[in-house]
Design a protein around this motif. Sequence first.
Motif, PDB file in Angstrom:
ATOM      1  N   PRO A 175      47.254  32.627  44.733  1.00 24.86           N
ATOM      2  CA  PRO A 175      48.059  33.843  44.814  1.00 24.86           C
ATOM      3  C   PRO A 175      47.905  34.697  43.561  1.00 24.86           C
ATOM      4  CG  PRO A 175      49.420  32.032  44.083  1.00 24.86           C
ATOM      5  CD  PRO A 175      48.047  31.466  44.310  1.00 24.86           C
ATOM      6  N   GLN A 176      48.460  35.873  43.576  1.00 20.31           N
ATOM      7  CA  GLN A 176      48.411  36.749  42.406  1.00 20.31           C
ATOM      8  C   GLN A 176      49.337  36.232  41.306  1.00 20.31           C
ATOM      9  OE1 GLN A 176      48.877  40.825  43.488  1.00 20.31           O
ATOM     10  NE2 GLN A 176      48.882  41.575  41.391  1.00 20.31           N
ATOM     11  N   SER A 177      50.467  35.652  41.712  1.00 24.00           N
ATOM     12  CA  SER A 177      51.382  35.055  40.747  1.00 24.00           C
ATOM     13  C   SER A 177      51.992  33.805  41.348  1.00 24.00           C
ATOM     14  CB  SER A 177      52.464  36.048  40.332  1.00 24.00           C
ATOM     15  OG  SER A 177      53.255  36.401  41.439  1.00 24.00           O
ATOM     16  N   LEU A 178      52.442  32.923  40.450  1.00 21.31           N
ATOM     17  CA  LEU A 178      52.922  31.628  40.888  1.00 21.31           C
ATOM     18  C   LEU A 178      54.000  31.155  39.926  1.00 21.31           C
ATOM     19  CD1 LEU A 178      52.367  29.218  42.832  1.00 21.31           C
ATOM     20  CD2 LEU A 178      50.600  28.460  41.231  1.00 21.31           C
ATOM     21  N   PHE A 211      20.725  35.863  38.286  1.00 18.79           N
ATOM     22  CA  PHE A 211      21.171  37.081  37.602  1.00 18.79           C
ATOM     23  C   PHE A 211      21.812  36.769  36.252  1.00 18.79           C
ATOM     24  CE2 PHE A 211      19.779  39.010  41.136  1.00 18.79           C
ATOM     25  CZ  PHE A 211      20.655  39.401  42.157  1.00 18.79           C
ATOM     26  N   ASN A 212      22.107  35.500  35.993  1.00 13.74           N
ATOM     27  CA  ASN A 212      22.920  35.088  34.857  1.00 13.74           C
ATOM     28  C   ASN A 212      24.176  35.937  34.748  1.00 13.74           C
ATOM     29  OD1 ASN A 212      23.663  33.471  32.722  1.00 13.74           O
ATOM     30  ND2 ASN A 212      22.461  34.570  31.206  1.00 13.74           N
ATOM     31  N   LYS A 213      24.867  36.070  35.858  1.00 17.73           N
ATOM     32  CA  LYS A 213      26.100  36.859  35.895  1.00 17.73           C
ATOM     33  C   LYS A 213      27.218  36.018  36.476  1.00 17.73           C
ATOM     34  CE  LYS A 213      26.043  41.065  37.548  1.00 17.73           C
ATOM     35  NZ  LYS A 213      25.714  42.245  38.369  1.00 17.73           N
ATOM     36  N   PHE A 214      28.413  36.280  35.940  1.00 17.22           N
ATOM     37  CA  PHE A 214      29.615  35.662  36.472  1.00 17.22           C
ATOM     38  C   PHE A 214      30.386  36.693  37.287  1.00 17.22           C
ATOM     39  CE2 PHE A 214      29.822  31.589  34.316  1.00 17.22           C
ATOM     40  CZ  PHE A 214      28.963  31.761  33.242  1.00 17.22           C
ATOM     41  N   TYR A 215      30.946  36.265  38.388  1.00 17.86           N
ATOM     42  CA  TYR A 215      31.831  37.099  39.187  1.00 17.86           C
ATOM     43  C   TYR A 215      33.205  36.446  39.139  1.00 17.86           C
ATOM     44  CZ  TYR A 215      27.538  39.203  40.868  1.00 17.86           C
ATOM     45  OH  TYR A 215      26.324  39.848  40.936  1.00 17.86           O
ATOM     46  N   PHE A 216      34.197  37.217  38.712  1.00 16.91           N
ATOM     47  CA  PHE A 216      35.523  36.669  38.502  1.00 16.91           C
ATOM     48  C   PHE A 216      36.474  37.020  39.643  1.00 16.91           C
ATOM     49  CE2 PHE A 216      35.618  34.925  34.222  1.00 16.91           C
ATOM     50  CZ  PHE A 216      34.431  35.401  33.694  1.00 16.91           C
ATOM     51  N   GLY A 217      37.408  36.108  39.891  1.00 20.37           N
ATOM     52  CA  GLY A 217      38.506  36.412  40.785  1.00 20.37           C
ATOM     53  C   GLY A 217      39.490  37.353  40.112  1.00 20.37           C
ATOM     54  N   SER A 218      40.499  37.751  40.868  1.00 19.80           N
ATOM     55  CA  SER A 218      41.446  38.764  40.374  1.00 19.80           C
ATOM     56  C   SER A 218      42.509  38.199  39.437  1.00 19.80           C
ATOM     57  CB  SER A 218      42.121  39.467  41.555  1.00 19.80           C
ATOM     58  OG  SER A 218      42.701  38.500  42.404  1.00 19.80           O
ATOM     59  N   GLY A 219      42.579  36.881  39.319  1.00 21.42           N
ATOM     60  CA  GLY A 219      43.518  36.274  38.384  1.00 21.42           C
ATOM     61  C   GLY A 219      44.827  35.849  39.025  1.00 21.42           C
ATOM     62  N   THR A 220      45.399  34.772  38.489  1.00 17.69           N
ATOM     63  CA  THR A 220      46.714  34.277  38.925  1.00 17.69           C
ATOM     64  C   THR A 220      47.571  34.078  37.694  1.00 17.69           C
ATOM     65  OG1 THR A 220      45.852  33.142  40.875  1.00 17.69           O
ATOM     66  CG2 THR A 220      47.969  32.387  40.007  1.00 17.69           C
ATOM     67  N   LYS A 221      48.720  34.730  37.684  1.00 19.09           N
ATOM     68  CA  LYS A 221      49.635  34.555  36.563  1.00 19.09           C
ATOM     69  C   LYS A 221      50.584  33.412  36.891  1.00 19.09           C
ATOM     70  CE  LYS A 221      52.492  37.135  33.347  1.00 19.09           C
ATOM     71  NZ  LYS A 221      53.005  38.483  32.972  1.00 19.09           N
ATOM     72  N   LEU A 222      50.464  32.334  36.131  1.00 22.92           N
ATOM     73  CA  LEU A 222      51.284  31.142  36.350  1.00 22.92           C
ATOM     74  C   LEU A 222      52.440  31.117  35.363  1.00 22.92           C
ATOM     75  CD1 LEU A 222      51.836  28.298  37.545  1.00 22.92           C
ATOM     76  CD2 LEU A 222      50.253  27.405  35.820  1.00 22.92           C
ATOM     77  N   ASN A 223      53.620  30.899  35.892  1.00 27.95           N
ATOM     78  CA  ASN A 223      54.820  30.745  35.055  1.00 27.95           C
ATOM     79  C   ASN A 223      55.434  29.383  35.383  1.00 27.95           C
ATOM     80  OD1 ASN A 223      57.083  31.022  33.490  1.00 27.95           O
ATOM     81  ND2 ASN A 223      58.013  32.648  34.707  1.00 27.95           N
ATOM     82  N   VAL A 224      55.441  28.496  34.413  1.00 21.04           N
ATOM     83  CA  VAL A 224      56.032  27.180  34.602  1.00 21.04           C
ATOM     84  C   VAL A 224      57.412  27.187  33.954  1.00 21.04           C
ATOM     85  CG1 VAL A 224      55.808  24.699  34.248  1.00 21.04           C
ATOM     86  CG2 VAL A 224      53.762  26.119  34.582  1.00 21.04           C
ATOM     87  N   LYS A 225      58.434  27.029  34.767  1.00 22.04           N
ATOM     88  CA  LYS A 225      59.818  27.113  34.275  1.00 22.04           C
ATOM     89  C   LYS A 225      60.287  25.745  33.775  1.00 22.04           C
ATOM     90  CE  LYS A 225      61.548  31.121  36.727  1.00 22.04           C
ATOM     91  NZ  LYS A 225      61.632  31.869  35.457  1.00 22.04           N
TER      92      LYS A 225
END
Lengths: 119, 112
Positions: B8-11, B97-111
């Motif tokens: 997910p985008q955030s967790l 290509f020696n290239k990396f393709y990145f995902g959009s990122g997930t911001k994790l918050n551990v309470k």
Amino acid sequence: DVKVTQSSRYLVKRTGEKVFLECVQDMDHENMFWYRQDPGLGLRLIYFSYDVKMKEKGDIPEGYSVSREKKERFSLILESASTNQTSMYLCASSSPQGTDYLATNEKLFFGSGTQLSVL
Amino acid sequence: QQQVKQSPQSLIVQKGGISIINCAYENTAFDYFPWYQQFPGKGPALLIAIRPDVSEKKEGRFTISFNKSAKQFSLHIMDSQPGDSATYFCAAHRVDFNKFYFGSGTKLNVKP
């Protein structure tokens, strides 16, 4: 400890200005990269370089150019800054050499980033 | 067009729980799948990586599960800790290509 240093942490520029972002690595790496990081879009490759004076376009090169006069230094240039270039810019380096290629060939070392605001 | 799709985008996870982040790709030319961890004010740093010839890689509390036929891979963080709170990026590498393709990122918050 390996280091990729970006010259500025925060930068504020005006629309139309020419902007230089500098990056220096001390690991003698052949490969250097410029990414921009935007929320929801992840990291997108702008330009990269495999050797001195060599450059290749990444996925979003429009509005940018680069310079690599020395192995350790890779500069990103915004010829005429625009508001849609407001972003976090990340420099990275890697090296294709080494017996443990998983650790050296394909590991990117990132700088801490430059947050650029174009007003 | 995003080459690597991340969710997910955030967790938000409670301390001690399991965090799971998923990624999917289409291009079969990818040969290497790293995960990067980014703390606020820092650049991303390599956390763990896997090659497509193995189905799982474990390093401490971090595990990558890889499903080649489904073109999916995921990061599992066991016993999640507040210190794991960060943004996580999956990536895929094309050796030609020696290239990396990145995902959009997930911001994790551990309470706590």
